[in-house]
Design a protein around this motif. Sequence first.
Motif, PDB file in Angstrom:
ATOM      1  N   ILE A 151       6.656  -0.347 -12.764  1.00 21.22           N
ATOM      2  CA  ILE A 151       6.821   0.786 -13.675  1.00 21.22           C
ATOM      3  C   ILE A 151       8.224   0.759 -14.273  1.00 21.22           C
ATOM      4  O   ILE A 151       9.225   0.826 -13.557  1.00 21.22           O
ATOM      5  N   ARG A 152       8.272   0.675 -15.606  1.00 18.70           N
ATOM      6  CA  ARG A 152       9.533   0.638 -16.329  1.00 18.70           C
ATOM      7  C   ARG A 152       9.405   1.477 -17.604  1.00 18.70           C
ATOM      8  O   ARG A 152       8.298   1.886 -17.985  1.00 18.70           O
TER       9      ARG A 152
ATOM     10  N   VAL B 261       3.638   6.161 -14.248  1.00 15.94           N
ATOM     11  CA  VAL B 261       3.782   6.696 -12.886  1.00 15.94           C
ATOM     12  C   VAL B 261       2.467   7.311 -12.430  1.00 15.94           C
ATOM     13  O   VAL B 261       1.976   7.021 -11.330  1.00 15.94           O
ATOM     14  N   LEU B 262       1.861   8.169 -13.249  1.00 14.43           N
ATOM     15  CA  LEU B 262       0.618   8.834 -12.865  1.00 14.43           C
ATOM     16  C   LEU B 262      -0.529   7.842 -12.712  1.00 14.43           C
ATOM     17  O   LEU B 262      -1.414   8.030 -11.870  1.00 14.43           O
ATOM     18  N   ALA B 263      -0.517   6.785 -13.504  1.00 11.97           N
ATOM     19  CA  ALA B 263      -1.586   5.781 -13.417  1.00 11.97           C
ATOM     20  C   ALA B 263      -1.577   5.075 -12.065  1.00 11.97           C
ATOM     21  O   ALA B 263      -2.615   4.571 -11.617  1.00 11.97           O
ATOM     22  N   ALA B 264      -0.420   5.049 -11.417  1.00 13.42           N
ATOM     23  CA  ALA B 264      -0.304   4.357 -10.132  1.00 13.42           C
ATOM     24  C   ALA B 264      -0.643   5.251  -8.939  1.00 13.42           C
ATOM     25  O   ALA B 264      -0.433   4.857  -7.789  1.00 13.42           O
TER      26      ALA B 264
ATOM     27  N   LEU C 257      17.888   0.647 -13.399  1.00  8.87           N
ATOM     28  CA  LEU C 257      16.841   0.522 -12.385  1.00  8.87           C
ATOM     29  C   LEU C 257      16.882  -0.845 -11.710  1.00  8.87           C
ATOM     30  O   LEU C 257      16.643  -0.959 -10.503  1.00  8.87           O
ATOM     31  N   ASP C 258      17.189  -1.878 -12.475  1.00 14.34           N
ATOM     32  CA  ASP C 258      17.251  -3.227 -11.908  1.00 14.34           C
ATOM     33  C   ASP C 258      18.357  -3.377 -10.864  1.00 14.34           C
ATOM     34  O   ASP C 258      18.300  -4.274 -10.022  1.00 14.34           O
TER      35      ASP C 258
ATOM     36  N   PHE D 104       8.290   2.296  -4.983  1.00 17.35           N
ATOM     37  CA  PHE D 104       7.057   2.638  -5.696  1.00 17.35           C
ATOM     38  C   PHE D 104       7.135   2.146  -7.138  1.00 17.35           C
ATOM     39  O   PHE D 104       6.175   1.542  -7.654  1.00 17.35           O
ATOM     40  N   LEU D 105       8.251   2.379  -7.792  1.00 21.91           N
ATOM     41  CA  LEU D 105       8.397   1.928  -9.175  1.00 21.91           C
ATOM     42  C   LEU D 105       8.340   0.409  -9.267  1.00 21.91           C
ATOM     43  O   LEU D 105       7.669  -0.151 -10.147  1.00 21.91           O
TER      44      LEU D 105
END
Length: 251
Positions: free
Chosen positions: A150-151, A168-171, A83-84, A144-145
């Motif tokens: 988000i990780r 993810v859902l919390a955001a 992801l990075d 978004f992540l």
Amino acid sequence: MDPHTPQACVVVTGYDNAPRVRATVRSVLAQGAAVREVLVVDDCSTDGSGERLARLTSVDPRVRVLRRRWHSGGRGSPRNTGLDRVTSPYVMFQDGGDLLLPGALDALLGARSEIASGLCALPARRPLLVHDTACGNKLYRTDFLRTNGIRFPEGRFPHEDVVFHARVLAASPDIVLVRTRVSVRRTRQPADARALTEAYRLAYDILRAAGREELAMAVREAHDTQSAPHVTPHSRRVVEVVRDSLRRLLH
């Protein structure tokens, strides 16, 4: 935007399983022009997989192989490593051995027009979304992540998907559901009731802290129904039927 424009990165992770990783990469490259990059993350394999996977870069210039310097013992850290390095607008995650089905990325990228038109699923109104924790059947917006930090949980953390999905859902994302099945999951984690309980507990705390009470309750009820000794077989079967229906819809 043309769904065939290269927009997606697929992060493929593996440890001591080069043949299975290569099969996954082939299924990704078969998606065609929608794929901008494939990041193959080797979690410091000890069987020579790293060297064999490095040859994938000669197969297609979109493939890059990243070798971690130490073995994490889990799946979250390698995914974070990938992801990075993502440079594409969209990212998805596949474990070595899992397969993307033909047309998967085109279907997922094509669904973006529904967000623009407002035809998206709001998690607060669809609490059953908390049950589909697998990340291999989803396409995420990279910004978004990153914007929301988000990780995946780092290190030896089983059921990392449960925590990642809660973050993810919390955001409060916009979510579009596609009816096309996009992936075949062929890698499974060993059953570990204690680790699963811990993952669900963290998911519950994450959603509560974000003010997502309905989703938090759905997480708690889902896990309690799975584990509580007083639940009847009939009640458990009802939950399983609902989950199976949701999986078919989300895949």
